[in-house]
Design an enzyme around this catalytic site. Structure first.
Site, short mmCIF file in Angstrom:
data_model
loop_
_atom_site.label_atom_id
_atom_site.label_comp_id
_atom_site.label_asym_id
_atom_site.label_seq_id
_atom_site.Cartn_x
_atom_site.Cartn_y
_atom_site.Cartn_z
N HIS A 31 0.81 5.38 1.05
CA HIS A 31 0.17 6.46 1.79
C HIS A 31 0.26 7.73 0.95
O HIS A 31 1.32 8.03 0.41
CB HIS A 31 0.89 6.71 3.12
CG HIS A 31 0.83 5.58 4.07
ND1 HIS A 31 -0.03 5.56 5.14
CD2 HIS A 31 1.53 4.42 4.13
CE1 HIS A 31 0.14 4.44 5.82
NE2 HIS A 31 1.09 3.73 5.23
N HIS B 255 0.84 -1.19 0.00
CA HIS B 255 0.00 0.00 0.00
C HIS B 255 0.88 1.24 0.00
O HIS B 255 2.02 1.22 0.44
CB HIS B 255 -0.98 0.02 1.17
CG HIS B 255 -0.35 -0.02 2.52
ND1 HIS B 255 0.21 -1.17 3.06
CD2 HIS B 255 -0.18 0.93 3.46
CE1 HIS B 255 0.68 -0.91 4.26
NE2 HIS B 255 0.47 0.37 4.54
#
Length: 141
Positions: free
Chosen positions: A104, A102
């Site tokens: 940010h 992932h």
């Protein structure tokens, strides 16, 4: 290290856990971070099961970057941001806490720091921020 199909992001992607989605395409999902470091802090997730950036396919990585760019533009508008911070961590020693790849994406304002990690956001605030982002995304189209 192997991929754990029961990690929190895999469960979100399967619809087993709630989240506030702001964008989705064939290869990625963008959700609000429930412990935001800034207003508008989102996470870009590939739908493909990948533990780290080193495990992801080139197609998944390209899709993540395209979503980062698209949503980043919306964040700049929705939060009148002066800039963006992009963070990506790999393995525990690299700072990764959830072992599904992932990214940010944090809208930033000059002279304003980030909040300390670990504080849960009010769900109503996250819903409001998600609505602002979705509106800015709709205005892009």
């Amino acid at each position: 290290m192997s991929y754990d199909a029961d990690n929190i992001f895999a469960r979100i992607l399967r619809g087993e856990l709630p989240c506030e989605r702001v964008h989705e395409d064939d290869l990625t999902v963008v959700i609000m971070d429930i412990m935001p470091r800034t207003d508008g802090h989102v996470l870009v997730l590939p739908k493909e099961p990948a533990r780290t950036i080193l495990d992801a396919s080139p197609e998944a990585l390209a899709a993540c970057l395209a979503s980062l760019q698209k949503v980043g533009r919306a964040l700049m508008t929705a939060f009148a941001a002066d800039g963006l911070t992009v963070q990506q961590f790999n393995e525990a020693a690299g700072g990764q806490e959830v072992f599904h790849l992932h990214f940010h994406l944090l809208p930033r304002h000059a002279g304003v720091g980030t909040r300390r990690p670990g504080t849960m956001a009010d769900p109503g605030v996250l819903k409001d921020h998600a609505g602002r982002i979705r509106a800015a995304l709709a205005a892009q189209d």
